[in-house]
Design an enzyme around this catalytic site. Structure first.
Site, PDB file in Angstrom:
ATOM      1  CD  GLU A   1      39.341 -13.300  18.359  1.00  6.84           C
ATOM      2  OE1 GLU A   1      40.000 -12.681  19.180  1.00  6.84           O
ATOM      3  OE2 GLU A   1      39.084 -14.483  19.758  1.00  6.84           O
TER       4      GLU A   1
ATOM      5  CG  HIS B   1      39.804  -8.817  21.395  1.00  2.87           C
ATOM      6  ND1 HIS B   1      40.220  -8.462  22.965  1.00  2.87           N
ATOM      7  CD2 HIS B   1      39.345 -10.065  21.402  1.00  2.87           C
ATOM      8  CE1 HIS B   1      39.125  -8.736  22.843  1.00  2.87           C
ATOM      9  NE2 HIS B   1      39.370 -10.231  22.574  1.00  2.87           N
TER      10      HIS B   1
ATOM     11  CB  CYS C   1      36.783 -12.572  25.964  1.00  2.00           C
ATOM     12  SG  CYS C   1      37.743 -11.732  25.709  1.00  2.00           S
TER      13      CYS C   1
HETATM   14 NI    NI Z   1      38.340 -11.644  23.104  1.00  2.00          NI
END
Ligand code: NI
Length: 174
Positions: free
Chosen positions: A145, A148, A102
C-alpha cells in the site's frame, strides 16, 4: 458513503508521489470523507488494502485490514487500519517472496519480494500516532500500500516473470 472508481494501471496519477497530509487537516470533513470513501471502496472490492491515489486522491493515506479475505483466503487477519503519512523502516535485511494482487491491476497476480519484518509509523484517522512492528502478510500489505504513495505498482517489483500471470489460471479457485 461512496464507492469510488478505482484507477487502473496506465493512469498517470498512479505513478505520482503522493503529498503529505497536514496533521491539522486530518479532522476536516475533506480528509474524513476521503478515508470513508477508501474504506467503502476497499470493502466493495473485497480488497486487503487501498491507497488514496487509487481513487484519484494524491495524498499519503492508505487503508488496509481484514478478518477474512476472499482474495487472500490463506492469510492471517490484519487489523483494520487507516494510516496517514506512513514511514516504513525495515527491521532486518531479510526478504520473503509472496503472491500479490492489486485492485489497480485487476485479474493478475505476481510474486514480489518484500521485507519480512518492518516497523511502520504514521497517524490514524483521529490524528493519533501509530507505531507498530509487524511481519509476514501484515508487513507485505503495508509495503504494497505504501508503494502506491511513491508511484510504485507491484508489477514493478516482480523479479521473476515466470511467476506473474492471470489469477484465473494461477488460482482457479479464487
Ligand atoms: Ni495495490
Amino acid at each position: 458513503m461512496a464507492i469510488r472508481t478505482i484507477l487502473k494501471m496506465g493512469e498517470p496519477l498512479l505513478l505520482q508521489e503522493a503529498s503529505l497530509v497536514s496533521p491539522t487537516s486530518i479532522a476536516t470533513d475533506e480528509i474524513q470523507l476521503i478515508i470513508q470513501d477508501l474504506l467503502d471502496t476497499m470493502t466493495a472490492a473485497n480488497g486487503a488494502g487501498l491507497a488514496a491515489p487509487q481513487i484519484g486522491v494524491p495524498l499519503q493515506i492508505v487503508v488496509f485490514g481484514f478478518e477474512k479475505n476472499n482474495r487472500y483466503p490463506n492469510e492471517a487477519p490484519v487489523p483494520q487500519t487507516i494510516l496517514i503519512n506512513p514511514i516504513i523502516t525495515p527491521l532486518s535485511d531479510e526478504k520473503v517472496s509472496g503472491w500479490e494482487g492489486c485492485l489497480s491491476v485487476p485479474g493478475l497476480r505476481g510474486v514480489v519480494p518484500r521485507f519480512v519484518h518492518i516497523r511502520y509509523q504514521g497517524f490514524d484517522q483521529h490524528g493519533h500516532s501509530i507505531d507498530r512492528q509487524v511481519s509476514g502478510f501484515h508487513a507485505r500489505v503495508v509495503q504494497h500500500e505504501c508503494d502506491h504513495l511513491i508511484g510504485k505498482l507491484y508489477p514493478m517489483r516482480v523479479e521473476d516473470f515466470t511467476q506473474f500471470g492471470f489469477t484465473e489460471v494461477l488460482f482457479p479457485d479464487l
